[in-house]
Design an enzyme around this catalytic site. Structure first.
Site, PDB file in Angstrom:
ATOM      1  N   GLY A 143       0.788  -1.229   0.000  1.00 24.11           N
ATOM      2  CA  GLY A 143       0.000   0.000   0.000  1.00 24.11           C
ATOM      3  C   GLY A 143       0.815   1.270   0.000  1.00 24.11           C
ATOM      4  CB  ILE A 185      -7.209  13.068   1.727  1.00 28.22           C
ATOM      5  CG1 ILE A 185      -7.038  11.778   0.938  1.00 28.22           C
ATOM      6  CG2 ILE A 185      -7.149  12.767   3.225  1.00 28.22           C
ATOM      7  CD1 ILE A 185      -5.681  11.110   1.117  1.00 28.22           C
ATOM      8  CD  GLU A 204      -3.720  22.935  -3.066  1.00 30.86           C
ATOM      9  OE1 GLU A 204      -2.727  22.925  -3.818  1.00 30.86           O
ATOM     10  OE2 GLU A 204      -4.026  21.963  -2.337  1.00 30.86           O
ATOM     11  CG  HIS A 439     -39.095  10.066 -14.583  1.00 28.67           C
ATOM     12  ND1 HIS A 439     -38.358  11.232 -14.601  1.00 28.67           N
ATOM     13  CD2 HIS A 439     -40.327  10.390 -14.113  1.00 28.67           C
ATOM     14  CE1 HIS A 439     -39.132  12.227 -14.162  1.00 28.67           C
ATOM     15  NE2 HIS A 439     -40.333  11.744 -13.864  1.00 28.67           N
TER      16      HIS A 439
END
Length: 460
Positions: A143, A185, A204, A439
């Protein structure tokens, strides 16, 4: 030291590793799975699943607060309160059920699970404590880990600087939270904490949130953040933390942001450290292990799957790779060559990208039709109190073969399956436009986007 022998040895029990093991067991392959922590890996324990549970808690609390103030639905409740300890217990209960289920499936398919940290000796030998395991095939599925910022070290539990792991198991909701990183995240958790009652700011470095996605797609998320009262500090870089978070603005000035906690969410990297991987001297692709179309590394009978093999770091990619590798080891002929892998961002509103975006199609030299259908014209979206967002289709102009889908809006994560399936089956605009969509559903916007690309949307 005791020695075990097996056909297949898998290091890592996350989505990639455990799916490899289950499929190998189904195929009658002698299999051992080594996991140092809990089965299910990051995704089930401290990632995908617990984050969606916390997001659900936050949304329910937010809606209840909304109904206690000014609900257009005629619902009236007294001021709600939140017991975050019970919320975390509920979330942990879901995680426990899923990880227990994984353990049961592995046992059902006769996979031997060894709990401990693997140390690679060579391509056919791994040690776990005082046990040596000899194998014919080795699958590396360790991972990824969170990227840390040296200037914002994650301190012991209870400290002001936290990662997503700590954010998913709060003892209390902070009054003020600054999220460093405007990717998926950071925004998923930032929005959840805002709905739980925290004052949230997002720092950011790029000039917009979710910079990996195109600006048209992320604009509804940007608008929703402003409506929620989340403060955005775009084009700001972090300088350090000494009780307040120091950031540099685009003009070079230093700002001090008062906060109780700082959530560092600046990305993830392949987990290559701590288990003597270097003993294999494998070819690398940047920080990831280099693999071919069958997930084989540069060493014979050694495979790497999931986040360890680089982008896209998605659990469903790891699962598909793992299933394929098990079948290859059993002697089947397989190759990992999906037309598209869906990427889903569980912000509010949700965001989905499958296949090529308009810019990517253009860069690939394709002449494409690009068409969108807004949820403002979709009846089901209105009944869900949502009018923002759209479905967008990208199709070749010459033969109308669809090369990409994108969507942003309430519940669009559930449209990702239809998007991916249409691309895998080589669908054309006429195929989607000619399929009767139920629908009222959000899926009608998928049909309408295709019809609009053909020049005759019905409800616009």
């Amino acid at each position: 030291m005791q020695t075990l022998n097996t056909t297949l040895l898998i290091i890592g029990g996350g989505p990639g590793g455990y799916v490899t093991a289950i499929r190998a067991g189904q195929l009658g392959i002698s299999t051992i799975l080594v996991e140092g922590q809990a089965l299910g890996g990051t995704c089930l324990n401290i990632g995908c699943i617990p984050s969606k549970a916390l997001i659900h808690v936050a949304e329910q609390f937010h809606q209840t607060q909304h109904h206690s103030q000014h609900s257009a639905l005629g619902i009236s409740v007294s001021a709600p309160t939140l017991d975050i300890t019970k919320s975390v217990e509920w979330k942990d209960g879901i995680v426990d059920r899923l990880t227990t289920g994984v353990a049961a499936l592995l046992k059902k398919h006769k996979v031997q699970v060894i709990n401990g940290w693997a140390k690679v000796i060579d391509g056919k030998t791994v040690e776990v404590g005082d046990t040596r395991i000899q194998c014919e095939h080795l699958v590396l599925a360790t991972g990824s880990t969170s990227v840390n910022l040296p200037i914002l070290p994650i301190l012991p539990i209870g400290g002001p600087i936290i990662s997503s792991t700590e954010a998913l198991a709060p003892k209390s909701v902070p009054k003020r939270l600054v999220v460093v990183g405007g990717g998926y995240i950071g925004l998923e958790l930032g929005i959840a904490y805002r709905k739980l009652g925290a004052e949230v700011s997002v720092v950011e470095a790029q000039d917009r949130i979710l910079p990996a996605y195109d600006a048209e797609l992320t604009q509804p998320v940007h608008d929703a953040l402003k409506q929620l009262g989340v403060k955005l500090y775009l084009k700001h870089s972090v300088l350090g933390f000494d009780g307040t978070l120091q950031v540099r603005d685009p003009n070079g000035e230093t700002l001090n942001l008062e906060t109780d906690q700082v959530l560092v969410a600046v990305g993830r990297k392949p987990n290559t450290q701590g288990w003597n991987l270097e003993a294999l001297n494998l070819d690398m692709n940047g920080s990831a292990i280099k693999i071919d179309s069958r997930c084989q590394t540069s060493m014979r009978n050694v495979y790497a799957i999931g986040d360890l093999s680089g982008e896209p770091m998605l659990a469903h990619r790891a699962m598909a790779q793992g299933e394929m590798v098990a079948e290859l080891i059993s002697g089947k002929s397989r190759e990992f060559n999906p037309t598209a892998i869906a990427a889903v961002c569980f912000t509010d509103p949700e965001l989905v990208v499958v296949g090529q975006t308009p810019d990517e199609a253009k860069a690939a030299g394709l002449d494409c039709i690009v068409s969108s259908f807004p949820f403002a014209a979709n009846g089901r979206a209105m009944t869900l109190e949502s009018k923002s967002g759209f479905v967008r289709v990208v199709a070749r102009r010459d033969n109308h073969v669809i090369v990409g889908w994108q969507a942003v809006g309430v519940g669009v994560s559930e449209l990702s399956t239809a998007f991916a399936q249409s691309l895998e089956m080589g669908a054309r605009l006429e195929d989607i436009g000619g399929t009767i969509h139920a629908h009222p559903t959000l899926g009608e916007a998928v049909q309408e986007a295709a019809l609009r690309a053909l020049g005759h949307a019905l409800h616009l």
